[in-house]
Design an enzyme around this catalytic site. Structure first.
Site: not given
Ligand code: CO
Length: 134
Positions: A7, A130
């Site tokens: 994402h 991330e």
């Molecule tokens: Co995230």
């Protein structure tokens, strides 16, 4: 090591306004808001088929995206998330490559119920990264 784009996370000052942009203006499928008190955010997921956009709104006083929104009051891309097969192996590789893992270095359970780590933006082309175990 690096897998798919899981994402792109966009910090927004007003989640309802952000949802309206994606749902109404862009015609996207947007999930209901999901409070994540452990992460200090409320999140919605924009389903793009091949990946997702997450809109993050601060939740609570110590939200980790508060400082970002102070510097970017209209919002902006906060981080990108890549999938890895093995989060602990990925951590060892990052450390051996001299990259900085944020926090205490222990994976935390992210918004999708999977272990995640964050990497220092200065080591990754100015982008907070991330890693999420796929
Ligand atoms: Co995230």
């Amino acid at each position: 090591m690096l897998g798919r784009l899981n994402h792109v996370a966009i910090a927004v000052p007003d989640l309802a306004a952000g949802v309206a942009v994606y749902e109404k203006t862009l015609g996207a499928q947007v999930s209901p808001p999901q409070p994540e008190p452990d992460h200090g955010v409320t999140v919605v997921f924009v389903d793009l088929g091949n990946t997702k956009v997450e809109l993050l709104e601060p939740l609570g006083d110590g939200s980790p995206i508060r400082g970002f929104l102070d510097k970017n009051p209209s919002g902006g891309i906060h981080h990108i998330c890549y999938e890895v097969d093995d989060i602990l192996a990925a951590r060892e590789r990052m450390i051996s490559e001299g990259a900085r893992v944020l926090g205490d270095g222990e994976p935390k359970i992210g918004a999708h119920g999977k272990p995640v780590l964050f990497l220092h933006p200065k080591d990754f082309c100015g982008t907070l990264v991330e890693l999420e175990q796929a």
